[in-house]
Enzyme design. Structure first.
Site, PDB file in Angstrom:
ATOM      1  N   SER A 117     -22.702 -62.037  34.849  1.00 64.03           N
ATOM      2  CA  SER A 117     -23.896 -62.874  34.944  1.00 64.03           C
ATOM      3  C   SER A 117     -23.489 -64.350  34.906  1.00 64.03           C
ATOM      4  O   SER A 117     -22.794 -64.823  35.798  1.00 64.03           O
ATOM      5  CB  SER A 117     -24.866 -62.488  33.817  1.00 64.03           C
ATOM      6  OG  SER A 117     -26.177 -62.878  34.104  1.00 64.03           O
ATOM      7  N   ASP A 254     -30.547 -53.822  39.285  1.00 65.57           N
ATOM      8  CA  ASP A 254     -29.962 -55.038  38.710  1.00 65.57           C
ATOM      9  C   ASP A 254     -30.792 -56.260  39.059  1.00 65.57           C
ATOM     10  O   ASP A 254     -31.402 -56.336  40.131  1.00 65.57           O
ATOM     11  CB  ASP A 254     -28.550 -55.188  39.294  1.00 65.57           C
ATOM     12  CG  ASP A 254     -27.658 -56.114  38.491  1.00 65.57           C
ATOM     13  OD1 ASP A 254     -28.157 -56.892  37.668  1.00 65.57           O
ATOM     14  OD2 ASP A 254     -26.433 -56.050  38.721  1.00 65.57           O
ATOM     15  N   HIS A 281     -28.513 -54.026  34.935  1.00 61.47           N
ATOM     16  CA  HIS A 281     -27.685 -55.226  34.786  1.00 61.47           C
ATOM     17  C   HIS A 281     -26.448 -54.991  33.919  1.00 61.47           C
ATOM     18  O   HIS A 281     -25.576 -55.848  33.850  1.00 61.47           O
ATOM     19  CB  HIS A 281     -28.541 -56.348  34.188  1.00 61.47           C
ATOM     20  CG  HIS A 281     -27.958 -57.717  34.290  1.00 61.47           C
ATOM     21  ND1 HIS A 281     -27.511 -58.263  35.477  1.00 61.47           N
ATOM     22  CD2 HIS A 281     -27.742 -58.678  33.342  1.00 61.47           C
ATOM     23  CE1 HIS A 281     -27.059 -59.477  35.260  1.00 61.47           C
ATOM     24  NE2 HIS A 281     -27.185 -59.757  33.976  1.00 61.47           N
TER      25      HIS A 281
END
Length: 304
Positions: A117, A254, A281
């Site tokens: 991320s 995601d 995610h």
């Protein structure tokens, strides 16, 4: 499999100007083994390393050292709440220098990099700005090339999420309390953030640093504020300059949807893309063994 192997930890001094901060790190495996370690960089900004701990399995299954750390401003590293809103202090270069300082402290010269991320965003800036000689493989896990796309994707998924309408309103409300927002966010995250239920303890520990009663979002707030370096951030036109062998990972549910990772696939030379069909995610929780198998195969790690 839920247990983690033994680890060592410590704090690396990081001096900026006249002040020295401390970066907390945690190492699974043996850095002196001669094998190239994997550096794992957490999301946020302002989350912590805890939610990424399933990746430490590589230390026991493949004798590959795995290094986690908490960035300055969160977790067990130095908190700098007095710099709230200071967009000149909280910058990409601040976090890049922190990482390079940690590598020097641990005497790591060659390494593989996994950024999840926000950690993937930071990795892109590291490669594009500094051209690090020691990075051998670059893993972009559940990340983006354009900050605005994150908000678009979030709202797309929130609109179709199977949660109460009131929870959706609370998530985007400017007047909701931290406790109200976190209660609503958990419903949403159970579908797109981490589908392992109940949430793993280590996942919740990281979330607490962002949503909890004593949360410290100083770094996140500054980086995303007007004038912050994440506000308007977009490197799509620079992706062709990434020269490190790159693996792109995302999940079928995601925030980093397929359309978001497509520029990585289209523009980075020789890139490999793996999509986890039963994950959101955090595929390292939802498909833990498969996730680590993919990493080990790509990095050429031999089984212990």
């Amino acid at each position: 499999m839920t247990a983690f192997p033994d680890y060592s930890d410590g704090k690396a001094p990081y001096t900026v100007g006249e002040r020295t901060y401390e970066t907390y790190y945690k190492i699974f495996g043996d850095l002196s083994s001669g094998k190239r370690p994997l550096i794992v960089v957490h999301g946020g900004p302002s989350f912590t390393h805890d939610y990424l701990l399933p990746i430490s399995d590589l230390a026991s299954t493949h004798s590959t050292a795995v290094v986690f750390y908490d960035q300055i401003g969160t977790g067990l590293s130095t908190h700098v709440r007095e710099r709230k809103g200071d967009t000149d202090f909280w910058t990409f270069d601040f976090f890049i220098d922190e990482l390079l300082n940690l590598l020097a402290h641990l005497k790591i010269e060659e390494y593989d990099y996994l950024g999840h991320s926000w950690g993937g965003i930071l990795g892109q800036e590291l490669v594009l700005r500094r051209h690090p000689k020691g990075m051998r493989n670059f893993i972009l896990a559940n990340t983006i090339p354009n900050r605005k796309w994150w908000d678009i994707s979030f709202m797309q998924l929130l609109e179709k999420a199977d949660i109460p309408e009131q929870a959706k309103k609370t998530i985007v409300s400017q007047s909701a309390t931290r406790e109200e927002r976190w209660a609503a966010v958990q419903l949403f995250y159970a579908q797109y953030g981490c589908m392992v239920q109940p949430f793993p303890e280590d996942f919740l520990r990281s979330m607490a640093y962002h949503f909890g009663e004593n949360a410290d979002t100083t770094t996140d707030d500054a980086m995303n504020a007007q004038g912050g370096e994440l506000n308007g951030w977009d490197v799509r036109d620079k992706l062709g300059e990434i020269y490190v062998p790159t693996l792109v990972l995302n999940g079928a549910r995601d925030f980093a949807q397929d359309w978001i990772v497509t520029p990585f696939i289209d523009k980075i030379s020789g890139v490999k893309w793996v999509k986890f069909e039963h994950s959101s995610h955090t595929p390292f929780w939802e498909e833990r063994d498969e996730f680590n198998r993919v990493l080990a195969d790509y990095l050429g790690c031999e089984r212990a």
